[in-house]
Design an enzyme around this catalytic site. Structure first.
Site, mmCIF file in Angstrom:
data_model
loop_
_atom_site.group_PDB
_atom_site.id
_atom_site.type_symbol
_atom_site.label_atom_id
_atom_site.label_comp_id
_atom_site.label_asym_id
_atom_site.label_seq_id
_atom_site.Cartn_x
_atom_site.Cartn_y
_atom_site.Cartn_z
ATOM 1 N N HIS A 272 2.222 -3.172 -5.532
ATOM 2 C CA HIS A 272 1.229 -3.740 -6.459
ATOM 3 C C HIS A 272 0.491 -2.657 -7.234
ATOM 4 O O HIS A 272 -0.705 -2.784 -7.498
ATOM 5 C CB HIS A 272 0.218 -4.609 -5.698
ATOM 6 C CG HIS A 272 0.792 -5.907 -5.235
ATOM 7 N ND1 HIS A 272 0.751 -7.056 -5.994
ATOM 8 C CD2 HIS A 272 1.468 -6.234 -4.100
ATOM 9 C CE1 HIS A 272 1.351 -8.037 -5.339
ATOM 10 N NE2 HIS A 272 1.804 -7.571 -4.187
ATOM 11 N N ASP A 332 0.537 -5.349 1.005
ATOM 12 C CA ASP A 332 1.498 -6.454 0.985
ATOM 13 C C ASP A 332 2.622 -6.197 -0.016
ATOM 14 O O ASP A 332 2.483 -5.409 -0.946
ATOM 15 C CB ASP A 332 0.798 -7.771 0.637
ATOM 16 C CG ASP A 332 0.143 -7.715 -0.733
ATOM 17 O OD1 ASP A 332 -0.451 -6.663 -1.061
ATOM 18 O OD2 ASP A 332 0.241 -8.700 -1.486
ATOM 19 N N GLU A 333 3.731 -6.868 0.209
ATOM 20 C CA GLU A 333 4.840 -6.949 -0.746
ATOM 21 C C GLU A 333 5.288 -5.597 -1.294
ATOM 22 O O GLU A 333 5.368 -5.406 -2.501
ATOM 23 C CB GLU A 333 4.449 -7.864 -1.919
ATOM 24 C CG GLU A 333 4.125 -9.281 -1.479
ATOM 25 C CD GLU A 333 3.775 -10.184 -2.660
ATOM 26 O OE1 GLU A 333 4.176 -11.357 -2.625
ATOM 27 O OE2 GLU A 333 3.118 -9.718 -3.602
ATOM 28 N N VAL A 334 5.550 -4.659 -0.420
ATOM 29 C CA VAL A 334 6.066 -3.369 -0.884
ATOM 30 C C VAL A 334 7.571 -3.517 -1.124
ATOM 31 O O VAL A 334 8.312 -3.909 -0.222
ATOM 32 C CB VAL A 334 5.795 -2.257 0.148
ATOM 33 C CG1 VAL A 334 6.282 -0.918 -0.384
ATOM 34 C CG2 VAL A 334 4.312 -2.204 0.477
ATOM 35 N N ASP A 335 7.979 -3.213 -2.326
ATOM 36 C CA ASP A 335 9.370 -3.437 -2.730
ATOM 37 C C ASP A 335 10.231 -2.229 -2.354
ATOM 38 O O ASP A 335 10.022 -1.124 -2.866
ATOM 39 C CB ASP A 335 9.384 -3.673 -4.252
ATOM 40 C CG ASP A 335 10.777 -4.032 -4.736
ATOM 41 O OD1 ASP A 335 11.670 -4.219 -3.887
ATOM 42 O OD2 ASP A 335 10.954 -4.132 -5.963
#
Lengths: 338, 338
Positions: A272, A332-335
């Site tokens: 993010h 959160d949501e680490v790609d």
């Protein structure tokens, strides 16, 4: 087309009965909804007239905090027009308004923490006892006193003639949940300062105590960092108008503090963080198409030592700007596809 | 009732001529009134289109102050909507708005005094040079830079289609009078905080630099003193609503500072102190009818040692609350008849 009430007719009796019910119901009206519902509330039909011209807030003589306490002095000023919603001191004085129905809210606070910030362990309990001519509000902390003032303000109501009343009431209250937060995302949609301040006002009416400020994210970086000014000058939607200056941030924190609200800043990372890359080249992980950089980026680059240095300096600033003992790191949501 | 323009008639010629004059005058329109009039201003007919989406404020690389300077960061944010008065970032983007007519106001300040207060000796001089694509603003101090930003904002105008323009302009300016003040009397008529803040805004548009705050007087004492809280709790028009809390006072001082305005507090004494007596019994000189106290009072009692102790403690607080190097003591109209 007017129907008349003819004496002794059944219809007339019904009208009269209806009228009596109306009068009785107006006599027994009182506020029975304090929001959120206190742990214990009891009230009676005894109601007391409040006269704005003879209404006072006072510190009890034994209270640890006295006049000069920023949190409560400000609250007294703020709650007066919230209690007397349509009162104007500019209205010509009515002769019968003076010296009638004096009423004092006497506030007693145990601990002298007027200049502190509310924290995760702050007590917000209070006791409120509304009697004839006086309401006694007792709290451990100024934050509890704020909650009690909010409850008191909700107890006051007006009749059809505009007179103010409060009923005999006893409240003992403490929050069921210690963390009562609202999250605002100012990265996807920049919110002007006044919108944040109004949200804090609304939070205080609902006894919320944490403003979770999701301040930056992929789309924009409106936080104007003094250590890394390029983060907002290049990463905000606009470098001058769609930013929160250090003065703005101070303003939010001060406004929140006066309402017993913690400001919990979230700097979501290491995912993010697309907007972070605009002002800090080399921070994000470059993505590849085969062996060639594709021009797009993933999360903060864990393979660069400079990333750790940058994060350390940024969070050193952030922890000094935001007084709360917590900073939210997102996470959160680490790609990992990049 | 419509009259038609018949070819070759005299009337038609006049209409045509009028139309040409209108077109020409719209071509040469520019702002020639910067207020107050700068010491030196010259401008040409060359005008530059400003595109809000490509307009930036920047610190020059050699400037002593950089991003993080509270006074100028805030000013950049404030002046953007003052320059582009009807611009809304929420408006759908026009395809042709991007990358056209970029313009940067580059600000250079010699001395790094971003967190200070303006004082009686602060330089407010500045030079502003508006050219194609860039305005260079140079000032000794951030206060001078503020005056230059105000001038720049006044140079921008819109045509009938809503486009923004600024003409090639050179300004060299410094104030003719070092002290340019507005006095507000908040004792005779209490002014809510927002009215004071709006006055400060208006002052900055007119490059005023001193807010002379005649804060207390005979009729009321709205200053909430932390040393002597009774002065306002008994001497204000209302103890909770018609007072300036310490937070309010800080707010006024901060708002003024960001606009280069000093706050010069006046505590008028030893006359004009009737309201002081309410919360500080024994302070005022009792008047007599023959040998009997008449119940009325004169100025602060010079015969009591306690008066000097009181004044000393009050002004110790006042000088610590108001950062300016001057405090105004009034001193006018002391009534000796009592």
């Amino acid at each position: 087309m007017e129907e008349k009430c003819i004496s002794n007719s059944r219809r007339c009796y019904k009208q009269w009965f209806g009228f009596m019910v109306l009068i009785m119901s107006s006599c027994v009206s009182y506020v029975d909804a304090v929001w959120p519902m206190p742990q214990m509330i009891s009230s009676s039909m005894a109601r007391y007239t409040l006269n704005p011209r003879e209404f006072l807030f006072q510190y009890s003589s034994g209270s640890s905090v006295q006049s000069g306490c920023s949190v409560l002095d400000s609250a007294f000023k703020r709650y007066f027009p919230l209690i007397f919603t349509d009162y104007s001191a500019a209205r010509p004085r009515q002769h019968d308004e003076w010296f009638r129905f004096p009423f004092t809210v006497v506030v007693h606070v145990d601990r002298a923490e007027c200049e502190d910030y509310p924290d995760a362990d702050s007590s917000e309990s209070y006791k409120l006892s509304v009697r004839s001519g006086q309401a006694a509000l007792r709290a451990e902390t100024v934050w509890g006193a704020l909650r009690g003032l909010e409850s008191f303000s909700q107890l006051v109501y007006q009749d059809d003639f505009g007179e103010y009343f409060v009923n005999e009431t006893e409240i003992e209250d403490f929050p069921r949940f210690q963390f009562r937060g609202i999250l605002l995302d100012t990265s996807r949609h920049y919110l002007p300062l006044h919108a944040i301040l109004k949200t804090l006002d609304a939070m205080s009416y609902n006894k919320f105590n944490v403003f979770h400020w999701h301040i930056v994210d992929d789309p924009s970086f409106p936080y104007q960092s003094s250590t890394f000014p390029d983060l907002s000058s290049k990463g905000a939607f606009h470098p001058s108008t769609h930013v929160y200056t250090q003065i703005d941030v101070k303003r939010v924190i001060a406004h929140a503090r006066l309402r017993g609200i913690r400001v919990l800043a979230e700097f979501d990372s290491p995912g993010h963080t697309q907007s972070w890359g605009e002002g800090q080249p080399g921070l994000l992980t470059p993505c590849y198409k085969g062996t060639v950089p594709s021009g797009t980026f993933g999360p903060v680059n864990p393979a660069n030592f400079s990333s750790y240095q940058f994060m350390s300096r940024l969070f050193k600033e952030v922890t000094s700007v935001f007084p709360d003992s917590y900073i939210h790191l997102g996470g959160d949501e680490v790609d990992f596809t990049c």
